[in-house]
Design an enzyme around this catalytic site. Structure first.
Site, short mmCIF file in Angstrom:
data_model
loop_
_atom_site.label_atom_id
_atom_site.label_comp_id
_atom_site.label_asym_id
_atom_site.label_seq_id
_atom_site.Cartn_x
_atom_site.Cartn_y
_atom_site.Cartn_z
CG HIS A 163 -2.09 0.89 1.11
ND1 HIS A 163 -2.00 2.27 1.14
CD2 HIS A 163 -3.41 0.61 0.95
CE1 HIS A 163 -3.21 2.80 1.02
NE2 HIS A 163 -4.08 1.81 0.90
CG PHE A 182 13.18 12.53 6.62
CD1 PHE A 182 11.92 12.03 6.39
CD2 PHE A 182 14.27 11.67 6.54
CE1 PHE A 182 11.72 10.69 6.07
CE2 PHE A 182 14.09 10.33 6.22
CZ PHE A 182 12.81 9.84 5.98
CB ALA A 241 9.53 22.16 8.08
N GLY A 249 3.89 20.70 13.37
CA GLY A 249 5.08 19.91 13.64
C GLY A 249 6.29 20.44 12.87
#
Length: 540
Positions: free
Chosen positions: A82, A167, A165, A163
């Site tokens: 998925h 990774f 920005a 939240g």
């Protein structure tokens, strides 16, 4: 009516049962949340969780689940069929009862802000909660999936709504929003992933691109192979089941599969489904196969069988149909009584229940007797030539009997509303005014309710006449009693209209209601006499 919101978070974990159970338990432990379904998939490595709650509780439940996902899911090791870009990949909120889409969008924003702050992860808003048009579609936000997320987060256009920005490798990102009810639906293909995907491309709205759109609107889909089932699936999201229904998609897949000489082996619904969608499927097959089914339970069973919803897992209507899963107990204290208890309650030294409730009972019994005789005539070999007539008659009598039952309690409740006004204080001019207005409103309601009883009962007369003319003559006495009960129920409701109408000060209202009630009473006397005359003629 309690406000109810559905939340369907999707987690990028479908294989670790401890993690899946921990997420589910976090929701169960949240006060005000009702966990409806947990649907893990090993091949997709994804779990779809469905729960409901009031607007405040639903946010707490989603946060509790997100905290578990933050502790237990590591996206760096995730692989699955998925599309995904986060540990809690999506977290949509859907209005179920007493809540608007705008409210659900606010709920999504509240969840997004709190999750972003508490968990320190990127949160995007989508669908009705989206902060910009280009961020509305989930597919646009998730483009590039987890593997492309670091680059996307570096682009100012794709700065998260909440939240950091940046990774977060173990988490990725989460999309939260508000949307209409979406049905996640899979059709089982006894073929390959490629064949399933070809079918999905032919049917989904986007098709193969702008120049090759698919056949069906409001459908998103793809094909995949499910190892644990040992079959492929055309997996779709029906974004508006009133545009493309479950049965429409299923039959379209069957046609596409036949063209490829591929077998279809039932289907599955992921999560929960609205009752309306199941009944729509049942009605389609009833019409297609010229069946005669009125009972809701039998309709549900027909849809389950025709769609093959038990093919890969048991489909339990009580837990998988959201209307049943969140149903509140009926508030019908009188209609829910036994016969003895109801009679004793009527006979007690109280003013309610009274003639209005008893009239509704009589009318319901009258239509019920008519329905009984029609049903006893239908399907009997010697009366097969009458099956068409009975099919036309039975639904009206069946449905009017059901419609009259709630009027038993409605009449008593309407009278109680008037009594509440009567008990209001009257020491000052303002109090007397409020009391008078409450009493007048109560009287109008107490007038409309028995008028509604008359109107519902009146709809049964033409069918009762047909039962008298064509029904099994051995049941003639049942039709006679039914006609008399129906007429008496209407007559009794008429008396309640008149006695309550006498106290109403609104002259226009009185004139309008009186005219309607008089016409219904006169028609009842005429139609009852007609039914009895037909029966007398048949018996001689």
């Amino acid at each position: 009516m309690r406000k109810l919101v559905e939340c369907v978070p999707n987690f990028s974990e479908g294989r670790n049962s401890e993690t899946i159970q921990a997420i589910a338990q976090a929701i169960r432990d949240t006060a005000g949340c009702n966990l409806l379904d947990v649907d893990p998939g090993a091949s997709t490595n994804r779990t779809v969780v469905t729960f409901v709650g009031d607007p405040d509780a639903i946010v707490e439940g989603a946060l509790a689940a997100a905290r578990v996902a933050r502790e237990r899911i590591d996206m760096r090791a995730h692989k699955g069929e998925h599309p995904r870009f986060g540990a809690m990949d999506v977290c949509p909120f859907i209005p179920v009862r007493g809540v608007s889409m705008a409210e659900c969008a606010d709920i999504a924003r509240t969840f997004g802000r709190r999750a972003g702050e508490a968990l320190g992860v990127p949160i995007y808003l989508y669908e009705a909660a989206a902060s910009a048009d280009y961020r509305c579609k989930l597919s646009d936000i998730r483009r590039g999936e987890y593997e492309g997320l670091a680059e996307r987060l570096a682009d100012p256009r794709w700065k998260p709504d909440f939240g950091p920005a940046e990774f977060i490798p173990e988490w990725g990102a989460t999309a939260t929003g508000a949307r209409q009810f979406l049905i996640a639906y899979n059709v089982n293909i006894l073929g390959t992933r490629n064949q399933a995907h070809r079918i999905a491309l032919n049917l989904r709205e986007a098709g193969r691109g702008k120049d090759q759109p698919g056949r069906l609107k409001a459908v998103k889909g793809m094909g995949w192979y499910v190892g644990e089932y040992n079959l492929a699936q055309v997996t779709v999201n029906l974004t508006d089941y009133r545009v493309t229904a479950i049965h429409t998609l299923f039959e379209a897949v069957k046609a596409e599969a036949a063209a490829l000489h591929v077998g279809v082996a039932g289907s599955e619904i992921v999560g929960v489904v609205p009752l309306e969608a199941i009944i729509m499927a049942a009605d389609y097959y009833i019409e297609k196969e010229n069946l005669f089914i009125l009972d809701e339970g039998q309709k549900v069973r027909l849809a389950i069988e025709r769609l093959g919803l038990n093919a890969v897992a048991t489909f339990d209507p009580q837990t998988r149909i959201i209307d049943y899963a969140v149903a509140e107990p009926r508030h019908e204290p009188l209609a829910g009584m036994g016969v003895r208890a109801f009679i004793e309650h009527v006979a007690a030294r109280t003013s309610a229940p009274g003639g209005g409730s008893v009239s509704a009972v009589l009318a319901a019994l009258g239509t019920g007797l008519g329905a009984m005789v029609a049903k006893l005539t239908y399907g009997v070999r010697k009366f097969e030539h009458l099956d068409g007539r009975m099919r036309a008659i039975i639904p009206t009598l069946h449905h009017q009997s059901q419609a009259l039952i709630p009027m038993i309690d409605a009449d008593t409740e309407a009278f109680n509303a008037y009594m509440e006004g009567l008990a209001m204080p009257k020491a000052t001019d303002a109090q007397r005014k409020a009391r008078r207005e409450k009493m007048q409103a109560g009287l109008k309601t107490a007038t409309r309710v028995p008028l509604t009883t008359m109107q519902l009962a009146d709809k049964a007369w033409d069918a009762m006449t047909q039962v008298a003319r064509y029904g099994n003559i051995a049941s003639a006495s049942d039709v006679q009693v039914g006609a008399r009960a129906l007429e008496t129920g209407i007559w009794g409701a008429y008396q309640n209209v008149q006695i309550n109408l006498a106290g109403v000060s609104d002259a226009v209202f009185k004139k309008e209601i009186s005219a309607q009630a008089d016409a219904l009473l006169a028609r009842a006397a005429k139609k009852c006499a007609e039914v009895l005359a037909i029966l007398d003629e048949r018996e001689t």
